[in-house]
Design a protein around this motif. Structure first.
Motif, short mmCIF file in Angstrom:
data_model
loop_
_atom_site.label_atom_id
_atom_site.label_comp_id
_atom_site.label_asym_id
_atom_site.label_seq_id
_atom_site.Cartn_x
_atom_site.Cartn_y
_atom_site.Cartn_z
N UNK A 124 27.85 4.02 38.90
CA UNK A 124 27.58 5.46 38.99
C UNK A 124 27.18 5.77 40.42
N UNK A 125 27.97 6.61 41.10
CA UNK A 125 27.66 7.05 42.45
C UNK A 125 27.18 8.50 42.41
N UNK A 126 26.31 8.87 43.34
CA UNK A 126 25.82 10.24 43.42
C UNK A 126 24.32 10.28 43.54
N UNK A 127 23.73 11.35 43.01
CA UNK A 127 22.27 11.54 43.11
C UNK A 127 21.62 11.88 41.78
N UNK A 146 23.46 5.28 44.37
CA UNK A 146 23.51 5.92 45.67
C UNK A 146 24.86 6.58 45.89
N UNK A 147 25.11 7.11 47.09
CA UNK A 147 26.35 7.84 47.34
C UNK A 147 27.57 6.97 47.61
N UNK A 247 25.35 15.36 46.31
CA UNK A 247 26.46 14.44 46.08
C UNK A 247 27.10 14.65 44.71
N UNK A 248 28.40 14.52 44.65
CA UNK A 248 29.13 14.61 43.39
C UNK A 248 28.90 13.31 42.61
N UNK A 249 28.42 13.43 41.38
CA UNK A 249 28.18 12.24 40.55
C UNK A 249 29.48 11.81 39.88
N UNK A 250 29.85 10.55 40.10
CA UNK A 250 31.07 9.99 39.52
C UNK A 250 30.76 8.61 38.96
#
Length: 260
Positions: A124-127, A146-147, A247-250
């Protein structure tokens, strides 16, 4: 350097109760069957002992001697299904309640000796700051790391004589303008820049859409045979938010290098 924009092949199938959707590398066609199975993509023979999992539900099972399996977990929303078997390329597919309610036959592909499995985990990337209208947000399983994601690995010298692809088994949560226009999310007034993919520090792709089996060609001049190579994926940013970085969570899983 030129880089590639990755598009999703969208499909839908409408099948009767005695037919199974046969899925091979992200492309669907109609086949006949009455139970869910994993088969060899080339021979159509059953694959026994394959691990079929739904990471979000913490569910996993093994196929029997006929390659058959049952999804006993309750599926109420879209979720990622993953298949792992030694000697085969990792496979994943985004399914929903309607797909899971009917038999599905998964055709998995044998791996080449040059293939490299970078990771079969979900990241999981993002914030961890995202709207319920974000693409596939109901599928998210874990907390953000993290991003960006980065991983080092080795690749053999024989890869220089092959065509090599970075393959992302499944990726969800992307909220680009293209994803918005394709109705992959329900966000009204904002959109994000696309996730960026780097190979050994050089950008090789923007990922505009959510999907399964996305393949990114790796220029052979970027390969470092016998040495450590590095893949990095940066998530996008909300382009309508200027007060702070949003940040876009993906999430993505089943990252590999496949040679042909």
């Amino acid at each position: 350097m030129r880089y590639f924009i990755i598009f999703l092949l969208l499909f839908s199938s409408f099948i009767s109760s005695v037919e199974a959707a046969v899925v091979e590398g992200g492309i669907s066609k109609t086949g006949i069957g009455n139970q869910s199975r994993v088969v060899d993509n080339a021979t159509n023979l059953p694959v026994a002992g394959a691990k079929v999992s739904l990471p979000k539900q913490n569910f996993s099972t093994l196929t029997d001697s006929d390659g058959a399996f049952n999804l006993t977990s309750n599926i109420e929303d879209s979720t990622i299904l993953s298949v792992e078997k030694e000697g085969y390329r990792p496979f994943s597919l985004t399914i929903n309640e309607k797909i899971a309610a009917k038999p599905i036959v998964l055709g998995i592909e044998k791996s080449n000796v040059q293939d490299v499995i970078i990771s079969s985990e979900m990241f999981h990337l993002g914030d961890d700051n995202f709207s319920a209208n974000s693409a596939n947000s109901g599928e998210f399983k874990g907390k953000s790391i993290g991003p960006f994601f980065t991983k080092a690995f080795k690749i053999g010298a024989e890869s220089l004589s092959k065509t090599n692809y970075l393959v992302i088994g499944s990726i969800i949560g992307i909220d680009t303008l293209m994803a918005k226009n394709m109705k992959q999310n329900s966000i009204v007034s904002s959109f994000a820049s696309p996730p960026e993919v780097f190979f050994n520090g050089i950008k090789i792709a923007d990922i505009q859409l959510n999907g399964d089996g996305q393949r990114i060609k790796i220029p052979n001049n970027l390969l470092r045979p016998g040495q450590m190579n590095e893949v990095t994926i940066h998530t996008g940013r909300n382009l309508k938010q200027t007060a702070y970085i949003d940040y876009d969570d993906i999430e993505f899983m089943n990252l590999s290098i496949q040679s042909e």
